[in-house]
Design a protein around this motif. Structure first.
Motif, short mmCIF file in Angstrom:
data_model
loop_
_atom_site.label_atom_id
_atom_site.label_comp_id
_atom_site.label_asym_id
_atom_site.label_seq_id
_atom_site.Cartn_x
_atom_site.Cartn_y
_atom_site.Cartn_z
N TYR A 115 0.85 -1.19 0.00
CA TYR A 115 0.00 0.00 0.00
C TYR A 115 0.88 1.23 0.00
CZ TYR A 115 0.51 1.46 4.96
OH TYR A 115 0.98 1.91 6.17
N LYS A 116 0.27 2.32 -0.42
CA LYS A 116 0.87 3.64 -0.34
C LYS A 116 -0.25 4.64 -0.21
CE LYS A 116 0.93 4.21 -5.32
NZ LYS A 116 1.69 4.56 -6.49
N VAL A 117 0.09 5.84 0.23
CA VAL A 117 -0.87 6.93 0.27
C VAL A 117 -0.43 7.92 -0.80
CG1 VAL A 117 -1.95 8.74 1.64
CG2 VAL A 117 -1.41 6.53 2.69
N LYS A 118 -1.14 7.92 -1.91
CA LYS A 118 -0.80 8.80 -3.02
C LYS A 118 -1.04 10.26 -2.64
CE LYS A 118 -1.85 7.56 -7.18
NZ LYS A 118 -2.50 7.06 -8.41
N TYR A 119 -0.12 11.12 -3.02
CA TYR A 119 -0.15 12.56 -2.78
C TYR A 119 0.03 12.92 -1.31
CZ TYR A 119 -2.14 12.16 -7.44
OH TYR A 119 -2.37 11.82 -8.74
N ALA A 120 0.56 11.98 -0.53
CA ALA A 120 0.85 12.29 0.87
C ALA A 120 2.09 13.18 0.93
CB ALA A 120 1.08 11.00 1.66
N ASP A 121 2.21 13.88 2.02
CA ASP A 121 3.40 14.69 2.27
C ASP A 121 4.60 13.75 2.35
OD1 ASP A 121 5.50 16.10 3.53
OD2 ASP A 121 4.12 17.27 4.75
N PRO A 122 5.63 13.95 1.52
CA PRO A 122 6.80 13.06 1.54
C PRO A 122 7.49 12.99 2.91
CG PRO A 122 6.83 14.41 -0.44
CD PRO A 122 5.72 14.94 0.43
N ALA A 123 7.40 14.05 3.69
CA ALA A 123 8.01 14.03 5.03
C ALA A 123 7.27 13.04 5.93
CB ALA A 123 7.99 15.43 5.64
N ILE A 124 5.96 12.95 5.78
CA ILE A 124 5.18 11.98 6.56
C ILE A 124 5.56 10.57 6.13
CG2 ILE A 124 2.87 11.07 7.02
CD1 ILE A 124 1.87 14.00 6.80
N ASP A 125 5.62 10.35 4.82
CA ASP A 125 6.04 9.04 4.31
C ASP A 125 7.40 8.63 4.87
OD1 ASP A 125 3.98 8.04 2.74
OD2 ASP A 125 4.81 8.77 0.85
N GLU A 126 8.34 9.56 4.87
CA GLU A 126 9.69 9.25 5.34
C GLU A 126 9.67 8.92 6.84
OE1 GLU A 126 13.28 8.03 5.68
OE2 GLU A 126 12.39 8.44 3.73
N GLU A 127 8.89 9.67 7.61
CA GLU A 127 8.79 9.40 9.05
C GLU A 127 8.18 8.02 9.31
OE1 GLU A 127 9.00 9.60 13.11
OE2 GLU A 127 9.99 10.90 11.65
N VAL A 128 7.13 7.67 8.57
CA VAL A 128 6.50 6.35 8.74
C VAL A 128 7.48 5.26 8.30
CG1 VAL A 128 4.62 4.84 7.96
CG2 VAL A 128 4.14 7.23 8.54
N ASP A 147 5.31 7.21 -8.62
CA ASP A 147 5.17 8.58 -8.15
C ASP A 147 6.16 8.84 -7.02
OD1 ASP A 147 3.91 7.63 -5.70
OD2 ASP A 147 2.08 7.40 -6.85
N SER A 148 5.99 9.93 -6.31
CA SER A 148 7.01 10.34 -5.32
C SER A 148 6.78 9.76 -3.93
CB SER A 148 7.04 11.86 -5.24
OG SER A 148 5.79 12.34 -4.77
N ASN A 149 5.77 8.94 -3.75
CA ASN A 149 5.49 8.44 -2.42
C ASN A 149 6.20 7.13 -2.10
OD1 ASN A 149 2.55 9.94 -3.11
ND2 ASN A 149 3.54 10.42 -1.19
#
Length: 183
Positions: A115-128, A147-149
C-alpha cells in the motif's frame, strides 16, 4: 510464429483455456484486493467517505511495471487533509522488475503486495518508513516507481504469503494511518 506453435494453440482450445485462466486469476486477485482495501478503511474510517468508488484496475502492459492490479480509494473523510491533489489509499499487487525496488535478491518478477498513500506529504512518508525500519516491521519500504510516495510492501510467492502480507499491512496501517490525517 511456427506452424507447430499455432497448432498447439488451436488444439483442445488451449488459447481459450489460457484466457479463462487469466480472467479467473485476475478475478481472485481483485477479490483479495477489495477485502484488503476494506480492512484498511475499517482501521481509520474517519479518513474515508463511506460511499467512494473502489473499482479495481488491472493492467497487463503497464508502462513502469510488468503487470498491476490496484485499488485507489479516495481519502475524503472528516479527518482527511484538504489539498490540491486529494490523497488516495492505494492497495495493490504489482509485478515489477526487481531493480525498480532496488532488489537483487529476487529472481524473476518482484510480486509486491502493498500500500501507499498517493499525494501524501513526503516528510510523513519518510517518518513512517523510518519508524517501520526502527521497529523491525516485517515490511519492505521503497520509493514508488510510479510517483514520489513511499510504498510499504512484501514480496509474495503464495496465497498464504498474500494473506499474511495483507494481515501485516493492515496492522501497519492501523498503527501509522493517523499520520496521514489532519493534525
Amino acid at each position: 510464429m511456427t506452424d507447430e506453435f499455432l497448432t498447439k494453440g488451436l488444439e483442445n482450445d488451449r488459447y481459450l483455456k489460457a484466457l479463462r485462466l487469466i480472467n479467473q486469476f485476475e478475478d481472485e486477485v481483485e477479490a483479495a484486493l477489495h477485502e484488503f482495501n476494506q480492512r484498511m478503511v475499517d482501521e481509520h474510517p474517519d479518513l474515508f467517505e463511506s460511499r467512494t468508488d473502489t473499482s479495481t484496475k488491472s493492467n497487463r502492459s503497464s508502462s513502469s511495471g510488468i503487470a498491476t492490479h490496484r485499488i485507489n480509494h479516495l481519502m475524503k473523510g472528516p479527518r482527511a487533509p484538504e489539498q490540491d491533489k486529494t490523497q488516495r489509499l492505494n492497495v495493490h499487487l504489482y509485478w515489477m522488475p526487481p531493480t525498480e525496488y532496488g532488489r537483487r535478491d529476487v529472481d524473476g518478477a518482484l510480486r509486491t503486495v502493498g500500500y501507499k498513500v498517493k499525494y501524501a506529504d513526503p516528510a510523513i512518508d519518510e517518518e513512517v518508513a523510518e519508524q517501520t525500519r526502527n521497529r523491525d516491521w516485517d515490511i519492505e519500504t521503497s520509493k514508488n516507481p510510479y510517483d514520489s510516495n513511499t510504498v510499504f510492501y512484501r514480496h509474495v510467492s503464495s496465497a498464504g504469503d498474500f494473506k499474511g502480507t495483507m494481515d501485516t499491512l493492515v496492522k501497519h496501517f492501523s498503527e501509522f494511518g493517523d499520520a496521514y490525517a489532519i493534525d
